[in-house]
Design a protein around this motif. Structure first.
Motif, short mmCIF file in Angstrom:
data_model
loop_
_atom_site.label_atom_id
_atom_site.label_comp_id
_atom_site.label_asym_id
_atom_site.label_seq_id
_atom_site.Cartn_x
_atom_site.Cartn_y
_atom_site.Cartn_z
N GLY A 1 0.81 -1.22 0.00
CA GLY A 1 0.00 0.00 0.00
C GLY A 1 0.84 1.27 0.00
O GLY A 1 0.39 2.33 0.44
N THR A 2 2.06 1.16 -0.49
CA THR A 2 2.97 2.30 -0.52
C THR A 2 3.01 2.91 -1.92
O THR A 2 2.43 2.36 -2.86
CB THR A 2 4.39 1.85 -0.16
OG1 THR A 2 4.73 0.73 -0.97
CG2 THR A 2 4.47 1.46 1.31
N LEU B 1 9.43 5.35 3.61
CA LEU B 1 9.48 4.09 4.34
C LEU B 1 10.86 3.45 4.19
O LEU B 1 11.47 3.01 5.16
CB LEU B 1 8.41 3.13 3.82
CG LEU B 1 8.36 1.77 4.52
CD1 LEU B 1 7.98 1.91 6.00
CD2 LEU B 1 7.38 0.83 3.84
N SER C 1 5.56 6.26 2.42
CA SER C 1 4.33 6.02 3.19
C SER C 1 3.34 7.14 2.91
O SER C 1 2.14 6.91 2.89
CB SER C 1 4.62 6.01 4.68
OG SER C 1 5.40 4.92 5.03
N VAL C 2 3.87 8.33 2.76
CA VAL C 2 3.02 9.49 2.48
C VAL C 2 3.63 10.20 1.27
O VAL C 2 4.72 10.74 1.34
CB VAL C 2 2.98 10.45 3.69
CG1 VAL C 2 2.22 11.72 3.33
CG2 VAL C 2 2.34 9.76 4.88
N GLU D 1 1.49 12.17 -0.88
CA GLU D 1 0.65 13.33 -1.21
C GLU D 1 0.26 14.05 0.06
O GLU D 1 -0.03 13.41 1.07
CB GLU D 1 -0.62 12.88 -1.94
CG GLU D 1 -0.32 12.30 -3.31
CD GLU D 1 -1.60 12.07 -4.10
OE1 GLU D 1 -2.61 12.75 -3.83
OE2 GLU D 1 -1.59 11.20 -4.97
N LEU D 2 0.23 15.36 -0.02
CA LEU D 2 -0.11 16.16 1.15
C LEU D 2 -1.14 17.20 0.76
O LEU D 2 -1.38 17.44 -0.43
CB LEU D 2 1.16 16.83 1.70
CG LEU D 2 2.13 15.85 2.38
CD1 LEU D 2 3.48 16.49 2.60
CD2 LEU D 2 1.55 15.36 3.70
N PRO D 3 -1.78 17.82 1.75
CA PRO D 3 -2.82 18.81 1.42
C PRO D 3 -2.24 20.03 0.72
O PRO D 3 -1.02 20.22 0.66
CB PRO D 3 -3.37 19.23 2.78
CG PRO D 3 -2.86 18.27 3.76
CD PRO D 3 -1.63 17.65 3.20
N ALA D 4 -3.13 20.87 0.24
CA ALA D 4 -2.72 22.11 -0.42
C ALA D 4 -2.13 23.10 0.57
O ALA D 4 -1.33 23.95 0.20
CB ALA D 4 -3.92 22.73 -1.13
N VAL D 5 -2.54 23.00 1.84
CA VAL D 5 -2.06 23.97 2.84
C VAL D 5 -1.16 23.29 3.86
O VAL D 5 -1.24 22.09 4.09
CB VAL D 5 -3.22 24.66 3.60
CG1 VAL D 5 -4.03 25.52 2.65
CG2 VAL D 5 -4.09 23.63 4.31
N GLU E 1 -2.00 29.20 7.94
CA GLU E 1 -1.99 28.01 7.09
C GLU E 1 -1.88 28.53 5.67
O GLU E 1 -2.74 29.28 5.20
CB GLU E 1 -3.25 27.19 7.31
CG GLU E 1 -3.21 26.48 8.66
CD GLU E 1 -4.58 26.18 9.23
OE1 GLU E 1 -4.64 25.50 10.27
OE2 GLU E 1 -5.59 26.63 8.65
N ARG F 1 1.07 25.02 0.43
CA ARG F 1 2.28 24.20 0.47
C ARG F 1 3.03 24.34 -0.85
O ARG F 1 2.43 24.36 -1.92
CB ARG F 1 1.86 22.74 0.68
CG ARG F 1 2.99 21.77 0.84
CD ARG F 1 2.44 20.36 0.98
NE ARG F 1 1.66 20.22 2.19
CZ ARG F 1 2.19 20.02 3.39
NH1 ARG F 1 3.48 19.92 3.53
NH2 ARG F 1 1.42 19.91 4.44
#
Lengths: 450, 450
Positions: free
Chosen positions: A284-285, A325, A342-343, A345-349, A389, A392
């Protein structure tokens, strides 16, 4: 005969050179040495020809075909002159040889099926007076010749093969493992193969030996073996913590359950594209690969550069909020910095903490900078600080690799490649096809062994 | 007249009680006091009736309708007797009143449109001898009566209204702001409204005052005002760092640009469902709400429990690898723990570091535990340690909230609710409809002000 003895006996049959192999090697070495002495005579120069390395000491593993001959010149000789004479002797001994360059140039060639290095050095009085690293090598051979008898040489061969099986043999900067010299010193220290394994199983790094009791400085390495011929040098400086741990792991494993496979493991078969796809789905990575043509460098320059680049990529990603990871570097004609996230994608802010409100001008400046900015949320107060905020900079790991890779610390040649944009970023469905060129590496990555 | 004076003049018109309001309040207070004295006579008990609080000191803001009457009994009276007599007097004064309970029971009721508290306490000689917190109150009134003249009382009213506008007025545990007593002490300390703002703008917390110079202990609060009537007490203990910062922020803002709106800000209008949906889309975050029926608690018990529960939820999520951007708690008939996540989903596997390989038995145990486990990747060696990648316990924030919320520290009543499963977790499209019940809170969350 115990199981262990039976296993070792079978391994000895595979690693001990046969009488015919020994004779052929001795004959070839003698002929090469004679040629070298003849060349020195023809040049009218004084020089000593010595055979060094494992084939000189009888500690080579059957099938190794390296003959190392050193020509020791007068230490008063100027370096350019030494290099010129060394190459002349080399070419005379190995007419089909070619020049290579370590600390100074030497000639490499093939003779009767053996890989021969013909290296010039200075005949210094002691290892403390060496002018270049190769001057030290004859002292190593002298030191070990006096301490390694035929029985111990046989155990050295076992230990070398054992470390090869563990993937920890070799002092090159890709492996960061145990050199032949280091392996022999360990066997001398502990008195044999099994005794070494028993000791290693109980090591508690940092481990330090000083066979001659003459060490003067401290080292920050997990394994320290003060060179018996040079009090200032750690023979094990290149050995990584992972290879020390690996040696301990396999030592224990073998002592628990002796098996020939520790010496001759099954080679890892390449993974297929479908397997890679299935592994990634199971985990799931999100995998990401930075791929470029491998720069034209010797391995001892290439791998440190790739590692440095991998570190830069990983730290850059983490600095932007992505979680890595695991990662790896691989190289053949192409090189790959492989990152599994592991992560990804991140939010826009993202949260951006300002100064404490109490910090007068600074706080006022922060507030005024953002107060009328429609693109930020806030400023608001959290605890004693202003916070906004704001958008990003980079919202996906792929975007980072595509647009920001030049901003992190990379190996010099890799940095040039990245600056020129001569690389591609693979993600998602583009990753599993890497199995075509890096199938073995991918299997080792997804089915990791100690 | 400066802009600022003009603004303050307009504000004074709104916060200064009119002569009619003063007269009505004085008449009501006198009548209530007379009734109380009559009741004491009827009971044949000694007692002093004193009016306390802002309406006693002339520092109330026009429209506040609280009258606080304290009946001071002989300190030798047993506590049950004090409580019984206090309630008897209370019911005699306020026949339609009802009993409430703070440190001891008292009677609350309405008289001629005023909200009246009739509270029994002990007539101790000094605040140092108090038997319960309410015994201190008359000393506060005495202390301030001697120091707050009519001009300063007018500035106290300005400052109270200013703090209301900033959302920092009130010592309840929801607001964690400035009490009336604290506001008056600040005005006395600095000599007026503008002087207080000028001083506050330059505060560098922790800030400490000790008007009587009798403080004996230290406090760990951002604002410390040693109670002039009790050397052991910080009058500002409840004031949060955020409210100190907020006061500083608005003090500077008003001094820069005087505006009536700081005292009477436009009320925040409720957000609609579509707005919430748009904000979340713009931010690219994942919102999650834990919703349950609000436990039947007074606010000073409810909000600390909700905050504790919010902390537990946030720390639990972060402990499982999820990133929380911001969070909040809201309550009306239902309560909501609201969490906005940067990372709400994680891979199926997570890294699990084992011991250093060198740590004999422990390392061996770790290796053997996982060596034949088909569900893990590894064990492999990284640095000096064994590592496995194993299945993550919780892969989504929603799953955590649904299945693991009981494992974190929650407020006691919230813990019972969670244990009983009497809560629901809202995520994705279920979140924007919260605007129906919490529209104002959602706008304040997504359009945050200092």
């Amino acid at each position: 005969m115990s199981d262990r003895d039976a296993v070792l006996s079978r391994v000895r049959e595979r690693v001990d050179p046969s009488p015919a192999e020994r004779e052929a090697l001795a004959a070839a070495a003698d002929e090469l040495a004679a040629r070298a002495r003849g060349a020195l005579d023809d040049l009218g120069v004084d020089g000593e020809v010595v055979q060094v390395g494992s084939t000189a000491r009888g500690t080579w593993v059957s099938g190794d075909r390296d003959i190392d001959l050193f020509v020791q010149f007068d230490p008063e000789l100027a370096r350019p002159e030494l290099e010129r004479l060394g190459l002349e002797v080399g070419h005379a001994v190995l007419p089909d040889g070619h020049e290579e360059y370590a600390e100074h140039p030497y000639v490499k060639g093939v003779f009767e099926g053996f890989d021969v290095d013909l290296v010039p050095c200075y005949a210094v009085e002691s290892a403390a007076e060496i002018q270049s690293a190769v001057d030290r090598t004859p002292f190593h051979t002298k030191y070990l010749e006096a301490r390694v008898d035929e029985a111990l040489a046989a155990d050295v061969r076992l230990l070398k093969q054992f470390l090869k099986g563990a993937g920890a043999y070799g002092s090159d900067l890709r492996t960061e493992g145990f050199s032949g010299y280091l392996t022999e010193l360990l066997c001398v220290e502990y008195g044999g193969f099994v005794a070494t394994l028993e000791a290693v199983a109980d090591w508690n790094p940092p481990v330090r030996f000083d066979p001659e009791g003459h060490g003067t400085r401290s080292f920050d390495d997990p394994l320290v073996v003060v060179d018996p011929t040079d009090a200032e040098r750690n023979v094990a400086a290149v050995v990584s913590a992972a290879n020390v741990a690996r040696f301990q792991h396999y030592a224990r494993a073998f002592l628990d359950d002796a098996d020939e496979e520790y010496f001759f493991p099954e080679p890892v078969g390449p993974a297929g594209e479908a397997e890679v796809r299935a592994w990634l789905a199971e985990r799931g990575t999100t995998a990401l690969a930075v791929r470029f043509e491998t720069p034209d460098l010797v391995e001892d320059q290439l791998y440190p550069q790739l590692e440095r680049s991998r570190d830069g990529l990983v730290r850059g990603l983490e600095g932007h909020g992505f979680d890595v990871l695991r990662s790896a570097v691989w190289a053949n004609a192409e090189s790959v910095l492989f990152v599994e996230l592991s992560v990804a994608e991140l939010p826009a802010v993202e949260r951006h903490d300002g100064p404490p409100v109490a910090v007068g001008e600074h706080a006022r400046g922060f507030y005024e900078q953002y107060a009328d900015d429609p693109a930020v949320f806030g400023p608001f107060i959290d605890g004693d600080r202003y916070v906004v905020e704001r958008e990003r900079e980079v919202a996906t790991a792929v975007e980072f690799a595509e647009k920001r890779l030049g901003s992190v610390a990379l190996g010099a040649h890799v940095a040039s490649i990245v600056d020129a944009g001569d690389y591609e970023v693979l993600a998602g469905e583009e990753v599993p096809p890497l199995a075509g060129d890096f199938g073995v590496e991918l299997r080792a990555y997804f089915e990791p062994e100690p």
